[in-house]
Design an enzyme around this catalytic site. Sequence first.
Site, PDB file in Angstrom:
ATOM      1  N   HIS A 381       0.815  -1.225   0.000  1.00  0.00           N
ATOM      2  CA  HIS A 381       0.000   0.000   0.000  1.00  0.00           C
ATOM      3  C   HIS A 381       0.847   1.274   0.000  1.00  0.00           C
ATOM      4  O   HIS A 381       0.313   2.373  -0.186  1.00  0.00           O
ATOM      5  CB  HIS A 381      -0.949   0.001   1.199  1.00  0.00           C
ATOM      6  CG  HIS A 381      -2.306   0.557   0.879  1.00  0.00           C
ATOM      7  ND1 HIS A 381      -2.524   1.494  -0.099  1.00  0.00           N
ATOM      8  CD2 HIS A 381      -3.527   0.298   1.408  1.00  0.00           C
ATOM      9  CE1 HIS A 381      -3.795   1.807  -0.155  1.00  0.00           C
ATOM     10  NE2 HIS A 381      -4.440   1.087   0.754  1.00  0.00           N
ATOM     11  N   ARG A 382       2.144   1.156   0.205  1.00  0.00           N
ATOM     12  CA  ARG A 382       3.021   2.329   0.058  1.00  0.00           C
ATOM     13  C   ARG A 382       3.174   2.688  -1.411  1.00  0.00           C
ATOM     14  O   ARG A 382       3.373   3.857  -1.759  1.00  0.00           O
ATOM     15  CB  ARG A 382       4.405   2.041   0.637  1.00  0.00           C
ATOM     16  CG  ARG A 382       4.453   1.733   2.121  1.00  0.00           C
ATOM     17  CD  ARG A 382       5.839   1.300   2.542  1.00  0.00           C
ATOM     18  NE  ARG A 382       6.275   0.110   1.824  1.00  0.00           N
ATOM     19  CZ  ARG A 382       7.485  -0.437   1.941  1.00  0.00           C
ATOM     20  NH1 ARG A 382       8.380   0.116   2.747  1.00  0.00           N
ATOM     21  NH2 ARG A 382       7.801  -1.525   1.263  1.00  0.00           N
TER      22      ARG A 382
END
Length: 410
Positions: A381-382
């Site tokens: 999700h980064r």
Amino acid sequence: MTKSFLLPDLGEGLTEAELITWLVKVGDTIELNQVIAEVETAKASVELPSPYAGVVTALRAQEGTTVEVGTAIIDIADGSEPLKEPVQEEERVPVLVGYGVAGEGPSRRGNRRAAAPETVKPVSDKPLASPPVRFVARQEGIDLAEVPASGTHGEVTRDDIASYMARDEEPVALVHGKDETRTPIKGVRKHTAAAMVSSAFTAPHVTEFITVDVTPTVELLEKLRGTKHFRDVRLTPLALVAKALLVALRSNPSLNSEWDEQNQEIVTKGYVNLGIAAATPRGLMVPNIKDAHKLGLKDLAQSLVDLTATAKEGKTGPADLADGTITITNVGVFGVDSGTPILNPGEAAILCFGAIRRQPWEFEGEIALRSMTTLSLSFDHRLVDGEQGSRFLSDIASLLSDPLNLVALS
């Protein structure tokens, strides 16, 4: 003059390797680049070619021991001075002195001079066995010390291994009243465990699921298999799933990226090295197909067959495992419908392909039996936000539900 061969860095900064089998013994005359030993790193089995020609005067590491990179493992005299009495391993202490000298060319199997069973002499008290027999034992997880030997000179043979595997099941010894079996954590399993723990607690995972009617894909596969073009190729559903992923990446490049913590940068790859998670006798491995984005469906299908066969034979090399950019894990081959896969370290996404099952499904306003599968996508999700991950998964599903678009865009 006697030279010591130091265990070299076998790739990606690995710091140690287990010495599996010596293929030479003290007193042997060896040639330049002759394979002298088999070692196993955390990632692969590797053959070590000798950087020197001459006579083996000492084996400085025992089979079955873990050796640090830079440690002297063998002494070789080049004939420029009289040979001294051979020095056995227990009389010498390896000294860490830096990196070894790599061979000047690829290993040449034709030059291998593995000792025949009657000449196999263990460096330690290990049971006698030829390298091929040791390899089979490793694949089957068998301790050679437990196998009754029937060879002429007391060595364990292939027949001994077969007999041992076919024996009646014996009770496991009780330890402190408990029925337990303990297996050392090392090699590939040790590396995989460390990598998965690091990935799970470093990259924030998100997993999404989608159910897909892949009946058109299954029908297309049957048609392609009957054509002259694919007659000699084993075409599987995984090949079309892989092709769909590669096509979907073109409009979703963030899924083919890497988080560079040291430089605080997001590295988006312009190439795709497609990893395929493979269960092997040595544990889970993820070899990858280099530049998979350049391959047509036929070449991609053949690459998948070759990659899987090489992994199952235990012949996957460090280069095959390096530099992957995105991965597919096919749990469907085990009859599993879905999963929440953990990212391969350094990658932004992993696609999980579940089993294809005939199920009732709504089709053109009616209920019909259709070929259904579930795809799940885990992503970092980064690097990938929810919209990007959802769009990528949806694009793959769309291509598999209407594979004519997949063929047109390939």
